[in-house]
Design an enzyme around this catalytic site. Structure first.
Site, PDB file in Angstrom:
ATOM      1  N   LYS A  53       0.870  -1.184   0.000  1.00 55.62           N
ATOM      2  CA  LYS A  53       0.000   0.000   0.000  1.00 55.62           C
ATOM      3  C   LYS A  53       0.899   1.224   0.000  1.00 55.62           C
ATOM      4  O   LYS A  53       1.600   1.510   0.954  1.00 55.62           O
ATOM      5  CB  LYS A  53      -0.947   0.050   1.195  1.00 55.62           C
ATOM      6  CG  LYS A  53      -2.040   1.082   0.889  1.00 55.62           C
ATOM      7  CD  LYS A  53      -2.644   1.777   2.051  1.00 55.62           C
ATOM      8  CE  LYS A  53      -1.846   2.790   2.762  1.00 55.62           C
ATOM      9  NZ  LYS A  53      -1.632   4.074   2.046  1.00 55.62           N
ATOM     10  N   GLU A  62       9.181   0.158  11.551  1.00 55.38           N
ATOM     11  CA  GLU A  62      10.240   1.165  11.379  1.00 55.38           C
ATOM     12  C   GLU A  62       9.570   2.517  11.544  1.00 55.38           C
ATOM     13  O   GLU A  62       8.775   2.924  10.694  1.00 55.38           O
ATOM     14  CB  GLU A  62      10.850   1.066   9.973  1.00 55.38           C
ATOM     15  CG  GLU A  62      11.576  -0.229   9.702  1.00 55.38           C
ATOM     16  CD  GLU A  62      12.882  -0.351  10.460  1.00 55.38           C
ATOM     17  OE1 GLU A  62      13.291   0.605  11.138  1.00 55.38           O
ATOM     18  OE2 GLU A  62      13.480  -1.430  10.382  1.00 55.38           O
ATOM     19  N   CYS A 116      13.327  10.317   8.564  1.00 55.84           N
ATOM     20  CA  CYS A 116      13.117   9.696   9.884  1.00 55.84           C
ATOM     21  C   CYS A 116      14.341   9.857  10.782  1.00 55.84           C
ATOM     22  O   CYS A 116      14.222  10.080  11.978  1.00 55.84           O
ATOM     23  CB  CYS A 116      12.762   8.221   9.728  1.00 55.84           C
ATOM     24  SG  CYS A 116      13.976   7.288   8.783  1.00 55.84           S
ATOM     25  N   GLU A 165       8.816  14.561  17.169  1.00 56.97           N
ATOM     26  CA  GLU A 165       9.312  14.556  15.791  1.00 56.97           C
ATOM     27  C   GLU A 165       8.547  15.624  15.004  1.00 56.97           C
ATOM     28  O   GLU A 165       7.323  15.548  14.872  1.00 56.97           O
ATOM     29  CB  GLU A 165       9.076  13.181  15.154  1.00 56.97           C
ATOM     30  CG  GLU A 165       9.660  13.083  13.759  1.00 56.97           C
ATOM     31  CD  GLU A 165       9.374  11.739  13.097  1.00 56.97           C
ATOM     32  OE1 GLU A 165       8.242  11.244  13.200  1.00 56.97           O
ATOM     33  OE2 GLU A 165      10.295  11.192  12.467  1.00 56.97           O
TER      34      GLU A 165
HETATM   35  P1  NAD Z   1       2.066   7.728   8.672  1.00 56.22           P
HETATM   36  O1  NAD Z   1       2.184   6.851   9.860  1.00 56.22           O
HETATM   37  O2  NAD Z   1       1.079   8.826   8.710  1.00 56.22           O
HETATM   38  O3  NAD Z   1       1.690   6.875   7.379  1.00 56.22           O
HETATM   39  C1  NAD Z   1       2.527   5.824   6.928  1.00 56.22           C
HETATM   40  C2  NAD Z   1       1.685   4.877   6.100  1.00 56.22           C
HETATM   41  O4  NAD Z   1       0.723   4.274   6.950  1.00 56.22           O
HETATM   42  C3  NAD Z   1       0.907   5.541   4.960  1.00 56.22           C
HETATM   43  O5  NAD Z   1       0.929   4.701   3.824  1.00 56.22           O
HETATM   44  C4  NAD Z   1      -0.507   5.614   5.533  1.00 56.22           C
HETATM   45  O6  NAD Z   1      -1.505   5.595   4.546  1.00 56.22           O
HETATM   46  C5  NAD Z   1      -0.558   4.350   6.348  1.00 56.22           C
HETATM   47  N1  NAD Z   1      -1.561   4.307   7.410  1.00 56.22           N
HETATM   48  C6  NAD Z   1      -2.081   5.350   8.105  1.00 56.22           C
HETATM   49  N2  NAD Z   1      -2.966   4.895   9.030  1.00 56.22           N
HETATM   50  C7  NAD Z   1      -2.991   3.545   8.911  1.00 56.22           C
HETATM   51  C8  NAD Z   1      -3.672   2.507   9.593  1.00 56.22           C
HETATM   52  N3  NAD Z   1      -4.532   2.768  10.588  1.00 56.22           N
HETATM   53  N4  NAD Z   1      -3.452   1.234   9.227  1.00 56.22           N
HETATM   54  C9  NAD Z   1      -2.563   0.944   8.236  1.00 56.22           C
HETATM   55  N5  NAD Z   1      -1.890   1.887   7.545  1.00 56.22           N
HETATM   56  C10 NAD Z   1      -2.098   3.169   7.891  1.00 56.22           C
HETATM   57  O7  NAD Z   1       3.523   8.253   8.361  1.00 56.22           O
HETATM   58  P2  NAD Z   1       3.942   9.262   7.201  1.00 56.22           P
HETATM   59  O8  NAD Z   1       3.510  10.611   7.609  1.00 56.22           O
HETATM   60  O9  NAD Z   1       3.534   8.738   5.877  1.00 56.22           O
HETATM   61  O10 NAD Z   1       5.529   9.137   7.234  1.00 56.22           O
HETATM   62  C11 NAD Z   1       6.316   9.862   8.079  1.00 56.22           C
HETATM   63  C12 NAD Z   1       6.728   9.033   9.266  1.00 56.22           C
HETATM   64  O11 NAD Z   1       7.430   7.868   8.807  1.00 56.22           O
HETATM   65  C13 NAD Z   1       7.694   9.754  10.169  1.00 56.22           C
HETATM   66  O12 NAD Z   1       7.350   9.500  11.502  1.00 56.22           O
HETATM   67  C14 NAD Z   1       9.041   9.112   9.833  1.00 56.22           C
HETATM   68  O13 NAD Z   1       9.982   9.202  10.858  1.00 56.22           O
HETATM   69  C15 NAD Z   1       8.628   7.701   9.547  1.00 56.22           C
HETATM   70  N6  NAD Z   1       9.629   6.986   8.728  1.00 56.22           N
HETATM   71  C16 NAD Z   1      10.394   6.034   9.344  1.00 56.22           C
HETATM   72  C17 NAD Z   1      11.386   5.374   8.599  1.00 56.22           C
HETATM   73  C18 NAD Z   1      12.255   4.328   9.233  1.00 56.22           C
HETATM   74  O14 NAD Z   1      12.899   3.588   8.509  1.00 56.22           O
HETATM   75  N7  NAD Z   1      12.325   4.248  10.550  1.00 56.22           N
HETATM   76  C19 NAD Z   1      11.560   5.689   7.254  1.00 56.22           C
HETATM   77  C20 NAD Z   1      10.751   6.667   6.663  1.00 56.22           C
HETATM   78  C21 NAD Z   1       9.779   7.314   7.429  1.00 56.22           C
END
Ligand code: NAD
Length: 476
Positions: free
Chosen positions: A174, A250, A284, A380
């Site tokens: 997704k 992650e 991140c 963050e």
């Molecule tokens: P997010 O948690 O808002 O969304 C991430 C994904 O989860 C999206 O595809 C979203 O549609 C999906 N999602 C949202 N609610 C959901 C649910 N209830 N069930 C299943 N899927 C759901 O995060 P974001 O804003 O897209 O990304 C930024 C975040 O990602 C930051 O916190 C960043 O630090 C983190 N990040 C971590 C890493 C790592 O490797 N540790 C890498 C990149 C980004």
């Protein structure tokens, strides 16, 4: 506006409802495309395709060397499209063009790396009783669901997908609703052109609380990989716990660089340019905090302020160095954090407000007089805001660096290798960078301590999350 579709069972299709999600260019706030919006019924179709492909054992029974060749072919196709695909990714994501192109190269590298490991996934024989042969076999889980964030949508996709594919799992991905276009088009085309067996990889887009949540709770999903924020990761962990499904999580970070009195200050500043202002801080493992010794603080602050004022503001495709944040919502979030910093007594010595131009730009911001108990030092932000915190003795520096709920990354800047090693041992994070930032490669394990997660992606370490161990005991 160009329409993009889901890639399911080797075909590009609309969602059954025909609904779409509109995608904007964050540098102009104008629409650039729309993608099929997957609902529950579309998720069912994608999971069914993946389940059938897995049950056919087409990947599992494929000779590991043939799976490797297929993965190298995927890598080649991804590299072939990286220039053109990078442009689309640059438009939907806002990041610099070179970085967007590199995401495709990075994904290709993951396919090459894990492709090279397909024939090295060995079990072992274990000595037990006389007359018994005991051995272990490594087996994939089945359908692996991948939830991808918007900040590195292609790199993150390549990172988890290559590992799942190398180990013989079928996948449903997704993509993030804010940046799904390059994955739906160029990435899926590269997979298709390389000749992946139908249904082994399926790419859909949909809203997280609908398609994402339904996918992660689907009865036919046997393993989940989530990359994203802590609150979403926790929701997924709850859902997975109900079904006892393993999850790779992650999540976010609030990483600190400790700057010791002997540090090369120019190097710190040069590093900060990419580590907190690159991709507008939406990384991140961004260097979100600098914990600096009192004796070198004013030199560092002067140079950081100079740096942040010198950055060229612009879209990724305009060679901008300070590119936009992803959305109006994200911009408002960054603004609110900046306001909270000022209200708590921190002082913006550079930046501090949105840029007066269309799109979602926020100034490269450096906050002085930050205390570790302030919100801007703990949460963050995911924007171009650097918090500078002063320390007086080395123990205090470690305490400040560790004093958040996160534990993704940390850095130390010093010429004293003993100091660097002691600090590295004491920092509660998944990766430590010394006199640099983001040091590592696809071969080095990446993941968090504490609330940043507990699994590992990248490197051979990651394979463990996509394989289960079967023990076979034979009584002769
Ligand atoms: P997010 O948690 O808002 O969304 C991430 C994904 O989860 C999206 O595809 C979203 O549609 C999906 N999602 C949202 N609610 C959901 C649910 N209830 N069930 C299943 N899927 C759901 O995060 P974001 O804003 O897209 O990304 C930024 C975040 O990602 C930051 O916190 C960043 O630090 C983190 N990040 C971590 C890493 C790592 O490797 N540790 C890498 C990149 C980004």
């Amino acid at each position: 506006m160009k329409k993009y579709q889901s890639y399911i069972n080797g075909k590009w299709i609309d969602s059954l409802s025909k609904e779409t999600i509109k995608v904007d260019d964050p540098a102009t706030a104008k629409g650039i495309g729309e993608v099929a919006c997957a609902k529950k019924e579309d998720v069912d179709v994608a999971v069914e395709a993946a389940r059938k492909a897995f049950n056919s054992r087409i990947l599992v029974d494929m000779h590991p060397m043939d799976r490797a060749k297929l993965m190298h072919k995927i890598a080649e196709e991804l590299r072939n499209v990286s220039k053109e695909a990078g442009k689309l990714l640059c438009y939907e994501n806002g990041k610099p063009l070179a970085g967007a192109e590199y995401e495709f190269v990075d994904a290709a590298n993951y396919f090459d790396y894990y492709g090279g490991l397909t024939d090295k996934l060995e079990g072992k024989t274990i000595p037990v009783n006389k007359g018994v042969i005991d051995y272990t076999v490594l087996e994939p889980y089945g359908v692996s669901a991948h939830i991808i964030p918007w900040n590195y949508p292609i790199s993150m996709l390549g990172r988890s997908l290559a590992c799942a594919f190398a180990t013989g799992n079928s996948t449903v991905i997704k993509t993030p609703e804010l940046t799904p276009l390059a994955a739906a088009s160029f990435f899926a085309q590269a997979l298709d052109k390389a000749g992946i067996p139908k249904g082994t990889i399926n790419i859909i887009c949909g809203y997280g609380d609908e398609a994402g949540s339904y996918l992660t709770s689907h009865k036919d999903v046997a393993q989940i990989t989530f990359t994203g924020s802590v609150p979403t990761g926790k929701k997924i962990l709850h859902v997975a716990a109900d079904r006892a499904v393993p999850v790779v999580v992650e999540m976010g970070g609030k990483s600190a660089a400790i700057v010791y009195p002997d540090a090369d200050i120019n190097k710190v500043v040069e590093t900060a340019k990419g580590a907190i202002f690159g991709h507008a801080g939406q990384i991140c493992s961004a260097m979100a905090r600098v914990v600096v010794h009192k004796s070198v603080k004013s030199e560092l602050l002067d140079k950081l302020a100079k740096l942040s004022k010198s950055l060229k503001v612009g879209a990724g495709y305009e060679d901008g160095e300070l590119t936009p944040v992803i959305s109006e919502k994200q911009l408002q979030k960054v603004e609110n954090y900046a306001r909270s910093g000022t209200q708590a007594g921190a002082e913006a010595i550079a930046g501090g407000k949105r840029v007066d131009r269309p799109g979602y730009f926020f100034e490269a911001t450096v906050f002085d007089k930050v205390k570790q108990d302030m919100t801007i030092a703990n949460e963050e932000i995911f924007g171009p805001i650097l918090s500078v915190i002063e320390y007086q003795d080395p123990e205090e520096a470690i305490k400040i660096a560790n004093d958040t709920e996160y534990g993704l990354a940390a850095g130390v800047f010093t010429k004293d290798l003993d100091q660097a090693t002691v600090a590295s041992n004491q920092l509660e994070v998944g990766q430590v960078y010394v006199n640099s930032w983001f040091t590592g490669s696809i071969a080095t394990p990446f993941g968090g301590y504490k609330q940043s997660g507990y699994s590992r992606e990248k490197g051979q370490e990651a394979l463990k999350s996509y394989l289960q161990v079967k023990n076979v005991g034979i009584q002769l």
